[in-house]
Design an enzyme around this catalytic site. Structure first.
Site, PDB file in Angstrom:
ATOM      1  NE  ARG A  83      -3.885  -1.999   2.595  1.00  0.00           N
ATOM      2  CZ  ARG A  83      -4.842  -2.146   1.744  1.00  0.00           C
ATOM      3  NH1 ARG A  83      -5.315  -1.099   0.967  1.00  0.00           N
ATOM      4  NH2 ARG A  83      -5.950  -3.107   2.033  1.00  0.00           N
ATOM      5  N   GLY A  84       0.463   2.408  -0.482  1.00  0.00           N
ATOM      6  CA  GLY A  84       1.063   3.509  -0.312  1.00  0.00           C
ATOM      7  C   GLY A  84       1.607   3.998  -1.798  1.00  0.00           C
ATOM      8  N   GLY A 104      -7.366  -1.496  -6.533  1.00  0.00           N
ATOM      9  CA  GLY A 104      -8.514  -0.596  -6.315  1.00  0.00           C
ATOM     10  C   GLY A 104      -8.529   0.559  -6.747  1.00  0.00           C
ATOM     11  N   GLY A 140      -7.360   3.330  -4.957  1.00  0.00           N
ATOM     12  CA  GLY A 140      -5.927   4.231  -4.770  1.00  0.00           C
ATOM     13  C   GLY A 140      -4.922   3.643  -5.927  1.00  0.00           C
ATOM     14  CG  ASP A 174     -14.283  -3.694   0.497  1.00  0.00           C
ATOM     15  OD1 ASP A 174     -14.470  -4.622   0.910  1.00  0.00           O
ATOM     16  OD2 ASP A 174     -13.995  -2.705   0.926  1.00  0.00           O
ATOM     17  CG  MET A 196     -12.772  -7.740   4.535  1.00  0.00           C
ATOM     18  SD  MET A 196     -11.230  -7.913   3.574  1.00  0.00           S
ATOM     19  CE  MET A 196      -9.949  -7.995   4.655  1.00  0.00           C
ATOM     20  NE  ARG A 223     -10.612   0.547   4.206  1.00  0.00           N
ATOM     21  CZ  ARG A 223      -9.738   0.056   3.212  1.00  0.00           C
ATOM     22  NH1 ARG A 223     -10.422   0.041   2.001  1.00  0.00           N
ATOM     23  NH2 ARG A 223      -8.861  -0.959   3.648  1.00  0.00           N
ATOM     24  CD  GLU A 257     -13.035  -3.609   6.358  1.00  0.00           C
ATOM     25  OE1 GLU A 257     -12.253  -3.402   6.928  1.00  0.00           O
ATOM     26  OE2 GLU A 257     -12.982  -4.072   5.162  1.00  0.00           O
ATOM     27  CB  ILE A 263     -10.153 -16.930   6.178  1.00  0.00           C
ATOM     28  CG1 ILE A 263      -9.183 -17.343   7.309  1.00  0.00           C
ATOM     29  CG2 ILE A 263     -10.474 -18.119   5.480  1.00  0.00           C
ATOM     30  CD1 ILE A 263      -9.875 -18.066   8.429  1.00  0.00           C
TER      31      ILE A 263
END
Length: 433
Positions: free
Chosen positions: A149-150, A174, A176, A205, A248, A250, A304, A357
């Site tokens: 990430r990042g 995704g 980002g 997601d 999941m 977000r 989540e 998982i």
């Protein structure tokens, strides 16, 4: 609105032995003029007729008769970024196989550990990808390239593409990742370089806007389904038993909602799109009490990102990808349920979090087929010289979309949609909590 950018003239004849004639039982090349209407509703059709306007159209994906890149001289690279998701290896395999066998591209590089791999300072190097190296990877979850990430310096990443004579960069990720790919494409354009940047949308997601679904999503709720079945068994195994399963999601609750529909033993689905109250008439805990009084067990599925308004936050923290770090709604609900029923009647609460998982599983058959289609269509578009685009399915057809069009906002569940109404019918929970 959905105009796809091209690097320039497509002057090389495609090696694919396809047709341009209807009726000869051979698949036809796709032309850039082959368009598909975006909004299929009667209202949109009537509005276009009334105002004498052309409808918004999408460019049909598929092999073009002429290519921008000479396959014999083309170097391609593949990078995977962000969290894991079922099907990443399937897409990598599909891209490598299509480049090698369809077009004869011999130099294909794997970029290790996300965009970090395009920063030489990280010391990751490249991985040579061949059909032999990727032939079996679809059987495994995760990504053989690794991920991270990042952000990295866009200038440094483009320098790396130039220094390694990379003509096409396939980015699998995704929101980002796709924004990063668009920035890379912008820098390439500023420098006047002949490099294509392609996005293949990956998010468990299912929150990429406009497209029907992202790969890995179907597998995710397929894997979650037996977990919900077992959670139901746990709940029924105790008098006033409650099972909480956190999945999941977000910003969007598609996995939680779809899993509940696939395994209709769920009594409450809590998603980020719907704010709910814990207490008072019509509140969640009161609704749960009524359920337990009637049936003496309950299964709760929570995404989540649900219920974040219930936490007192002094500051908003983000991860390396810029995503808001959420508080753990699953543990929060477990504690609040125990506290609420302590003075009412005893309950047994079981909390299950199978998130990692689910996301690290291998793709199921449906997603495997989908991943291959995405990979092939991405390769066809890239070889034709299209850039800063994503491939996806809209209205069940493969199309090319500008990256900028799908990253303006996240896709969310429409609480007035048939889909959410189906969830409410399945669970029996109130429309409002």
């Amino acid at each position: 609105m959905f105009q796809i950018e091209n690097l320039g003239e497509a002057k090389f004849k495609s090696p694919l032995q396809l047709s341009t004639v209807r009726g000869d039982n051979i698949f036809n090349f796709v032309s850039d003029s082959d368009k598909l209407v975006y909004d299929l509703s009667m209202d949109a059709y009537t509005n276009c007729l009334t105002n004498n306007q052309e409808p918004h159209c999408l460019e049909k994906a598929g092999p073009r008769q002429h290519l921008h890149f000479d396959p014999k001289r083309t170097t391609a690279a593949i990078v995977t970024c962000g969290g894991l998701c079922p099907g990443i290896n399937n897409v990598i395999r599909g891209v490598v196989m299509a480049l090698h066998y369809f077009y004869g591209v011999k130099r294909i590089l794997g970029v290790p550990y996300g965009y970090e791999g395009l920063n030489p300072g990280m010391g990751h190097g490249f991985m040579e990808l061949t059909p032999d190296k990727v032939k079996d990877i679809h059987q495994f979850g995760g990504t053989i390239l690794g991920s991270s990430r990042g952000a990295q310096s866009v200038g440094v990443m483009v320098d790396t593409l130039v220094e390694n004579h990379i003509d096409i960069l396939f980015t699998i990720g995704g929101d980002g990742t796709l924004k990063g790919a668009d920035s890379i494409g912008e820098e390439i354009q500023k420098r006047g370089l002949d490099i294509a940047v392609v996005g293949i949308p990956k998010t468990i997601d299912n929150d990429i806007d406009i497209i029907d679904k992202s790969f890995g999503f179907e597998t995710s709720f397929d894997i979650a389904s037996p977990i919900l079945r077992d959670a139901h068994n746990e709940a029924k195994g105790a008098y006033n038993g409650v099972s909480i399963v956190k999945l999941m999601g977000r910003d969007s609750g598609f996995i939680a909602a779809s899993a509940a529909l696939a395994q209709p033993v769920v009594n409450f689905v809590l998603i980020p799109e719907q704010h709910f109250n814990l207490y008072g008439d019509g509140g969640f805990l009161e609704a749960l009490k009524k359920r337990l009084e009637a049936k003496h067990h309950a299964v709760i599925v929570v995404a989540e990102g649900a219920g974040q308004h219930l936490f007192a936050k002094e500051e908003v923290k983000t991860d390396a990808s810029g995503n808001v770090q959420h508080d753990d709604i699953g543990i929060f609900l477990k504690d609040k349920i125990k506290e609420y029923f302590k003075e009412t009647f005893p309950v047994t609460v079981k909390y299950i979090d199978p998130s990692y998982i689910v996301r690290s599983a291998a793709a199921n058959s449906g997603d495997s087929v989908f991943c291959s289609g995405l990979a092939y269509m991405a390769v066809h578009g890239a070889m034709a010289g299209k850039t800063k685009f994503v491939v996806g399915r809209v209205n069940n057809k493969f199309v090319y979309l500008p990256i900028s069009a799908v990253t303006k906002k996240r896709k969310k569940i429409d609480l007035e949609s048939e889909f959410w109404f189906a969830v409410l019918q399945s669970t029996g929970q109130p429309f409002m909590l």
